[in-house]
Design an enzyme around this catalytic site. Structure first.
Site, mmCIF file in Angstrom:
data_model
loop_
_atom_site.group_PDB
_atom_site.id
_atom_site.type_symbol
_atom_site.label_atom_id
_atom_site.label_comp_id
_atom_site.label_asym_id
_atom_site.label_seq_id
_atom_site.Cartn_x
_atom_site.Cartn_y
_atom_site.Cartn_z
ATOM 1 N N GLU A 3 7.094 -6.760 4.903
ATOM 2 C CA GLU A 3 6.877 -8.083 4.276
ATOM 3 C C GLU A 3 6.038 -7.915 3.014
ATOM 4 O OE1 GLU A 3 5.261 -10.753 7.205
ATOM 5 O OE2 GLU A 3 7.132 -10.680 8.379
ATOM 6 N N ILE B 17 14.140 -4.520 1.191
ATOM 7 C CA ILE B 17 15.097 -4.291 2.266
ATOM 8 C C ILE B 17 16.378 -3.642 1.715
ATOM 9 C CG2 ILE B 17 16.356 -5.339 4.191
ATOM 10 C CD1 ILE B 17 13.189 -5.413 4.311
ATOM 11 N N GLY C 11 14.750 20.850 -21.420
ATOM 12 C CA GLY C 11 15.145 19.510 -21.876
ATOM 13 C C GLY C 11 16.367 18.988 -21.147
ATOM 14 N N GLU D 219 9.806 4.224 5.082
ATOM 15 C CA GLU D 219 9.828 4.749 6.458
ATOM 16 C C GLU D 219 8.501 5.412 6.807
ATOM 17 O OE1 GLU D 219 12.556 4.650 8.500
ATOM 18 O OE2 GLU D 219 14.147 4.085 7.099
ATOM 19 N N PHE E 249 -6.603 4.888 11.150
ATOM 20 C CA PHE E 249 -5.853 3.873 10.392
ATOM 21 C C PHE E 249 -6.739 2.710 9.966
ATOM 22 C CE2 PHE E 249 -2.401 6.043 12.440
ATOM 23 C CZ PHE E 249 -1.379 5.982 11.516
HETATM 24 C C1 LIG Z 1 13.483 1.567 -2.183
HETATM 25 C C2 LIG Z 1 12.826 1.092 -0.920
HETATM 26 C C3 LIG Z 1 13.622 0.738 0.169
HETATM 27 C C4 LIG Z 1 13.032 0.243 1.341
HETATM 28 N N1 LIG Z 1 13.824 -0.151 2.395
HETATM 29 C C5 LIG Z 1 13.249 -0.803 3.459
HETATM 30 C C6 LIG Z 1 14.069 -1.378 4.486
HETATM 31 O O1 LIG Z 1 15.298 -1.244 4.479
HETATM 32 N N2 LIG Z 1 13.474 -2.089 5.473
HETATM 33 C C7 LIG Z 1 12.114 -2.260 5.530
HETATM 34 O O2 LIG Z 1 11.629 -2.923 6.452
HETATM 35 N N3 LIG Z 1 11.301 -1.693 4.573
HETATM 36 C C8 LIG Z 1 11.831 -0.986 3.549
HETATM 37 N N4 LIG Z 1 11.041 -0.436 2.555
HETATM 38 C C9 LIG Z 1 9.605 -0.674 2.606
HETATM 39 C C10 LIG Z 1 8.772 0.573 2.884
HETATM 40 O O3 LIG Z 1 8.912 0.969 4.204
HETATM 41 C C11 LIG Z 1 7.328 0.238 2.473
HETATM 42 O O4 LIG Z 1 7.295 0.221 1.053
HETATM 43 C C12 LIG Z 1 6.328 1.238 3.021
HETATM 44 O O5 LIG Z 1 6.212 1.114 4.414
HETATM 45 C C13 LIG Z 1 4.939 1.077 2.392
HETATM 46 O O6 LIG Z 1 4.541 -0.261 2.376
HETATM 47 P P1 LIG Z 1 3.982 -0.901 1.017
HETATM 48 O O7 LIG Z 1 4.949 -0.615 -0.069
HETATM 49 O O8 LIG Z 1 3.664 -2.324 1.305
HETATM 50 O O9 LIG Z 1 2.672 -0.090 0.694
HETATM 51 P P2 LIG Z 1 1.207 -0.336 1.307
HETATM 52 O O10 LIG Z 1 1.269 -0.411 2.797
HETATM 53 O O11 LIG Z 1 0.567 -1.468 0.585
HETATM 54 O O12 LIG Z 1 0.489 1.015 0.903
HETATM 55 C C14 LIG Z 1 -0.017 1.252 -0.412
HETATM 56 C C15 LIG Z 1 -0.789 2.585 -0.387
HETATM 57 O O13 LIG Z 1 -1.888 2.491 0.535
HETATM 58 C C16 LIG Z 1 -1.816 3.557 1.474
HETATM 59 N N5 LIG Z 1 -2.332 3.107 2.769
HETATM 60 C C17 LIG Z 1 -1.927 2.033 3.506
HETATM 61 N N6 LIG Z 1 -2.614 1.966 4.655
HETATM 62 C C18 LIG Z 1 -3.460 3.032 4.657
HETATM 63 C C19 LIG Z 1 -4.424 3.539 5.597
HETATM 64 N N7 LIG Z 1 -4.636 2.962 6.788
HETATM 65 N N8 LIG Z 1 -5.127 4.648 5.252
HETATM 66 C C20 LIG Z 1 -4.904 5.276 4.078
HETATM 67 N N9 LIG Z 1 -4.007 4.858 3.154
HETATM 68 C C21 LIG Z 1 -3.291 3.758 3.460
HETATM 69 C C22 LIG Z 1 -0.338 3.944 1.542
HETATM 70 O O14 LIG Z 1 -0.181 5.269 1.996
HETATM 71 C C23 LIG Z 1 0.101 3.735 0.100
HETATM 72 O O15 LIG Z 1 -0.211 4.893 -0.653
HETATM 73 C C24 LIG Z 1 11.621 0.139 1.416
HETATM 74 C C25 LIG Z 1 10.832 0.535 0.310
HETATM 75 C C26 LIG Z 1 11.419 1.016 -0.829
HETATM 76 C C27 LIG Z 1 10.549 1.423 -1.983
#
Ligand SMILES: Cc1cc2nc3c(=O)[nH]c(=O)nc-3n(C[C@H](O)[C@H](O)[C@H](O)COP(=O)(O)OP(=O)(O)OC[C@H]3O[C@@H](n4cnc5c(N)ncnc54)[C@H](O)[C@@H]3O)c2cc1C
Length: 392
Positions: A140, A170, A348, A371, A391
């Protein structure tokens, strides 16, 4: 784009560990990628369009539900065959592999594992043939690494459920016929719902301006008072553990897939290093370039062994989520580093669409984040070996 001359590296004779069936499955996928993906993928990525014309081929090589039983339309294969198919597809493009991973591990798997018999019969054969495409809504806008905090929810209205909320990032959303959506019930418990295209109040706007996974369609899922028939609730498992089981399966496929991207970059760089001459000799004759190539094949070989062993553990039903995290994390980082090194070997030329390397590199920036991010998988290993949760 240059013709696809790919030759797969197998430095440790790992083919000896594969069965004849594994090799047949891999050959079918490899040949299909060469014939139907390589010639069109660069243009699709440049245009930021998922090439829908390859859906039929993906179904034919068994990429939709490789390990789902044949009675539901799946290929009924083992986990190593599943891994090999993902490896070959990602050798072509991580975005295409993402489409297949979502369809298999995040849509067909939960319907097969947690769905009713009616749901299985209604959806699985059509998803296996590519007649239906699916997506998986967990992330979300305000809950990515912490999906348990999700706010998307549904209320029991007697003869139906009423779903509200939004999902972001998604894969497959813009064209999916069915979405497996994770939402909280009135008691705050996470449940899976099958949301079908055409349901009133359900929309799937496309996410634009991506520099990564451009040949994969990404979008949002918006639920504005969507009436969900009660028979669309996945009845056989609830709680965060249900989507996490799906992610285990998808992450396993990524651990193999990343090897494909790495092999393609390595193979391209090796060929280029032997052909390209500077200072009157092939650049592959210089020690600096040999160091890069020698380290690449070493890392690919280690990743292949990790994936193969994980596959045997999965076949025996013994692989833990933490073991899968380790393989996903290691192999994706390995592939990204190899993409960066390979790009440099091409000088290049490495930044152009004539070669696949820059596309792989940009794709892998998503693969290392989705993932479960690189950090999150490290924390999973840390918690597993210390017993302490870092976490929160
Ligand atoms: C191209 C693409 C396709 C995707 N497809 C899907 C899909 O089909 N279905 C779906 O449900 N999701 C999908 N995702 C979502 C993806 O799983 C999330 O982007 C991912 O889980 C990370 O969440 P976030 O982007 O909100 O990053 P955040 O959770 O906001 O994290 C930002 C940074 O903070 C770090 N961080 C977070 N928590 C901690 C902690 N406790 N300790 C230390 N560091 C932390 C993370 O490692 C990251 O570096 C997709 C994402 C992309 C980019």
């Amino acid at each position: 784009m240059k013709p696809d001359l790919f030759e797969a590296p197998d430095y440790y004779n790992l083919d000896d560990l594969l069965t004849e069936e594994h090799k047949l499955v891999r050959t079918a996928a490899r040949d299909w990628v060469k014939r139907d993906v390589s010639p069109i993928i660069e243009e699709a990525a440049q245009k930021a369009e998922f090439p829908k014309e390859i859906i039929k081929g993906l179904a034919e090589i068994g990429a939709f539900g490789p390990y789902i039983p044949e009675e539901y339309g799946g290929a009924g294969l083992d986990q190593i065959s599943y891994g090999l198919i993902m490896q070959e597809i990602e050798r072509g493009d991580s975005g295409v592999r993402s489409t297949a991973s979502v369809q298999s591990s995040l849509v067909m798997y939960p319907i097969y594992k947690f769905g009713s018999e009616t749901q299985r019969k209604k959806f699985l054969p059509k998803l296996a043939s590519g007649e239906f495409m699916g997506c998986f809504g967990l992330t979300e806008p305000d809950h990515g690494s912490n999906p348990g905090g999700m706010v998307t929810n549904f209320k029991d209205k007697g003869n139906h459920y009423l779903l509200n909320g939004a999902k972001m990032w998604i894969s497959n959303a813009p064209f999916a016929d069915v979405a497996v959506v994770w939402a909280k019930d009135e008691s705050g418990r996470i449940q899976g719902l099958l949301v079908e295209r055409g349901m009133e109040g359900f929309s799937t706007p496309t996410t634009h301006n991506k520099w990564s996974l451009r040949a994969s369609a990404t979008g949002e899922l918006i639920f504005d008072n969507v009436k969900i028939p009660k028979e669309n609730l996945l009845p056989n498992k609830s709680g965060l553990g249900a989507p996490l089981m799906c992610l285990d399966s998808a992450r396993f496929g990524i651990a193999w897939g990343a090897i494909g991207a790495a092999m393609d970059c390595y193979d391209t760089a090796l060929r280029y290093a032997k052909e390209r001459e500077q200072f009157d000799k092939p650049i592959g004759a210089f020690q600096l370039q040999q160091k890069k190539l020698a380290e690449m094949i070493t890392e690919i070989t280690k990743a292949q062994l990790l994936a193969w062993r994980l596959g045997t553990l999965r076949n025996e039903g013994k692989a833990t989520s933490s073991q899968i995290s380790m393989a996903k994390r290691n192999n994706v980082e390995m592939a990204l580093k190899i993409a960066r090194e390979s790009r440099q070997i091409l000088g290049g030329m490495g930044i152009t669409g004539e070669y696949s390397i820059m596309r792989h590199m940009m794709n892998l920036e998503s693969v290392i984040t989705y993932e479960g991010t690189h950090d999150i998988h490290l924390l999973i290993t840390g918690m597993d070996i210390t017993g302490l949760n870092a976490f929160k």
